[in-house]
Design an enzyme around this catalytic site. Structure first.
Site, mmCIF file in Angstrom:
data_model
loop_
_atom_site.group_PDB
_atom_site.id
_atom_site.type_symbol
_atom_site.label_atom_id
_atom_site.label_comp_id
_atom_site.label_asym_id
_atom_site.label_seq_id
_atom_site.Cartn_x
_atom_site.Cartn_y
_atom_site.Cartn_z
ATOM 1 N N ARG A 75 0.852 -1.202 0.000
ATOM 2 C CA ARG A 75 0.000 0.000 0.000
ATOM 3 C C ARG A 75 0.884 1.247 0.000
ATOM 4 N NH1 ARG A 75 -2.341 2.960 4.780
ATOM 5 N NH2 ARG A 75 -4.060 4.182 3.946
ATOM 6 N N HIS A 119 -3.030 10.894 1.050
ATOM 7 C CA HIS A 119 -2.466 10.660 2.378
ATOM 8 C C HIS A 119 -1.825 11.987 2.819
ATOM 9 C CE1 HIS A 119 -1.053 7.222 5.171
ATOM 10 N NE2 HIS A 119 -0.762 8.364 5.785
ATOM 11 N N GLU A 164 -7.566 8.304 6.540
ATOM 12 C CA GLU A 164 -7.848 8.950 7.823
ATOM 13 C C GLU A 164 -8.344 10.396 7.701
ATOM 14 O OE1 GLU A 164 -4.626 8.545 10.605
ATOM 15 O OE2 GLU A 164 -4.588 6.377 10.478
ATOM 16 N N ASN A 293 -7.301 1.696 10.190
ATOM 17 C CA ASN A 293 -5.988 1.915 10.789
ATOM 18 C C ASN A 293 -6.164 1.911 12.299
ATOM 19 O OD1 ASN A 293 -5.163 2.306 8.183
ATOM 20 N ND2 ASN A 293 -4.651 4.471 8.406
ATOM 21 N N TYR A 295 -3.924 1.830 16.075
ATOM 22 C CA TYR A 295 -2.669 1.835 16.837
ATOM 23 C C TYR A 295 -2.894 1.660 18.333
ATOM 24 C CZ TYR A 295 -0.434 3.230 12.549
ATOM 25 O OH TYR A 295 0.027 3.218 11.268
ATOM 26 N N GLU A 359 -3.465 -0.216 8.328
ATOM 27 C CA GLU A 359 -2.264 0.177 9.081
ATOM 28 C C GLU A 359 -2.351 -0.381 10.489
ATOM 29 O OE1 GLU A 359 -1.335 4.390 9.294
ATOM 30 O OE2 GLU A 359 -1.773 4.637 7.159
HETATM 31 C C1 FCB Z 1 -1.306 7.151 10.930
HETATM 32 C C2 FCB Z 1 -0.911 7.697 9.576
HETATM 33 C C3 FCB Z 1 0.432 7.209 9.094
HETATM 34 C C4 FCB Z 1 1.444 7.089 10.203
HETATM 35 C C5 FCB Z 1 0.874 6.383 11.404
HETATM 36 C C6 FCB Z 1 1.841 6.221 12.543
HETATM 37 O O1 FCB Z 1 -2.235 8.015 11.530
HETATM 38 O O2 FCB Z 1 -1.879 7.346 8.614
HETATM 39 O O3 FCB Z 1 0.839 8.044 8.048
HETATM 40 O O4 FCB Z 1 1.984 8.306 10.491
HETATM 41 O O5 FCB Z 1 -0.269 7.049 11.849
#
Ligand code: FCB
Length: 455
Positions: A75, A119, A164, A293, A295, A359
């Site tokens: 990607r 992006h 995002e 995405n 985290y 992500e």
């Molecule tokens: C996300 C973004 C990506 C990267 C990660 C850590 O929010 O899409 O570009 O910076 O965080």
């Protein structure tokens, strides 16, 4: 052994401004990030994406790294100011050629190219004309999407409109920690709607330009939001963050409506008159999948938040709580259950919509040891737990089709500059030397076995 379904897509993800460099080559014009990163104090250490990981000139080497990993998919994002330098009008064939070569080289290596159209690198000229708070930016985006699809549609079959949009709207125009750095609550809400509209119009343009069978998607960063306690006030804080962080995007895109509670919460700021008749139907164009995405989770409680905020209208009612437990170098909590819970929620709310993790990954303070090796056991631990959470969700009937690890390379981490390393390949930015970390070898094993042998 935790095995994944046959045909599960394993990839890595990157973004143009974070890796390409070559910021003024072959006709590329400045994006909002070129401008923003030059404003003193906005990016740590004064870092910019001028050179980044120099991927523009090291594409072949980077594709070899992908081949060694054995990924099925890669990607990347297309830099709008590289392929349509003024943000309107004619394309740059030189700019498009870069992505044609990239897609061809990936296909030669047996890797499926997955293109994201936006992006975060808006052509600066479009920000000067008002940026995402203005409706015409959505119209420009749809034109750009059509042009890129015309040029690459014969070689790229999987497309994502936006990455995002919450970050673009609320970090770019709300808290101002991302480009263009504006702190205008109403502009942030307008931007969110016009990003939704840009997505819907672009889906239409992509469907018209792409061959039948192409896959069209959107990537969101749904917040895995939870209330700190079961009190009514904490739960109301969570509802407000869920409305702005999740339902402002999910409801228009999948149900053709705005969240009523959000419209009420923000009534003091706007009457949402910028939402024109017919917009919601355009935004709700059917999609082939939704990119997620993830985290870290978001835990909120009743309270208040001072200063420029990415939560317009919610500030007087919400504070962000910190929870105990392990954290990454971003100071983000490690919580794979947040991903699992999110996937199960989306299974229930969006029946029939295949999900792809576009992500997931973690920053740690990696360094090359005297032998030149990079040992990153914490990242391996993070990844193992999160891939495990995806497997658990599959077991609960969640239709997850793929997992893209963020990121292939250490890169320009937005406002954090080069100080935060998310790559499974270490980059020494002075020499541009690439060194696969232990996590790269671990991921190659996962892909080779289509699952976790050590889960
Ligand atoms: C996300 C973004 C990506 C990267 C990660 C850590 O929010 O899409 O570009 O910076 O965080």
């Amino acid at each position: 052994m935790l095995r994944f379904p046959e045909g599960f897509r394993w990839g890595t993800a990157t973004a143009a401004y974070q890796i390409e460099g070559a910021a003024s080559e072959d006709g590329r014009t400045p994006s909002i990030w070129d401008t923003f990163s030059r404003v003193p104090g906005k990016v740590r250490n004064g870092d910019t994406g001028d050179i980044a990981a120099d991927h523009y000139h090291r594409t072949a080497e980077d594709i070899s790294l992908l081949k060694e990993l054995g990924v099925t998919d890669y990607r990347f994002s297309v830099a709008w100011p590289r392929v349509q330098p003024s943000g309107r009008g004619p394309v740059s064939e030189k700019g498009l050629d870069f992505y044609r070569r990239l897609a061809d080289a990936l296909r030669d290596a047996g890797i499926r190219p997955v293109a994201t159209l936006y992006h975060w690198d808006l052509p600066e000229e479009l920000e000067r004309a008002g940026g995402w708070p203005e409706r015409r930016t959505a119209e420009r985006f749809a034109e750009y999407a059509g042009l890129v699809a015309d040029a690459l549609g014969d070689r790229v079959a999987t497309w994502t409109t936006l990455n995002e949009p919450w970050c673009t709207a609320f970090l770019g125009y709300g808290s101002g920690v991302h480009a263009p750095g504006r702190t205008e609550p109403v502009a942030a809400l307008r931007a969110a709607h016009h990003l939704n509209l840009a997505h819907g119009l672009a889906v239409r343009a992509l469907r018209a330009a792409l061959p039948a069978g192409a896959e069209v998607s959107l990537t969101l960063n749904p917040h895995a939001v939870g209330a700190l306690t079961g009190s009514d006030a904490d739960r109301d804080a969570a509802r407000r963050v869920d409305a702005l962080g999740n339902r402002l995007f999910l409801d228009p895109v999948f149900h053709g409506r705005l969240p009523e509670d959000l419209v009420a919460d923000t009534a003091r700021l706007t009457d949402w008159g910028f939402v024109e008749g017919g917009d919601l139907a355009v935004i709700a164009a059917p999609l082939d999948s939704l990119g997620i995405n993830y985290y870290a989770p978001t835990v909120v409680a009743a309270g208040s938040h001072d200063g420029p905020s990415p939560w317009p209208g919610a500030e007087p009612h919400v504070r962000f709580a910190s929870t105990p437990g392990p954290r990454t170098a971003m100071d983000w909590p490690v919580d794979p259950d947040g991903l699992y819970g999110l996937l199960v929620r989306l299974r229930d709310e969006l029946p029939g919509v295949p999900l792809v993790i576009t992500e997931n990954g973690a920053a740690y303070d990696d360094y090359a040891d005297p032998e030149g090796d990079v040992h990153d056991p914490e990242r391996v631990g993070y990844l193992r737990q999160h891939v495990g959470a995806v497997h658990r969700a599959l077991g609960e009937g969640v239709d997850v089709r793929g997992y893209f690890l963020w990121s292939l390379l250490d890169n320009f981490e937005w406002a954090y500059g080069y100080g935060k390393r998310f790559g499974i390949v270490h980059v020494d930015f002075a020499s541009q030397r690439r060194t696969p970390k232990d996590s790269a070898r671990w991921y190659a094993q996962v892909i080779a076995h289509n699952g976790l042998t050590d889960g």
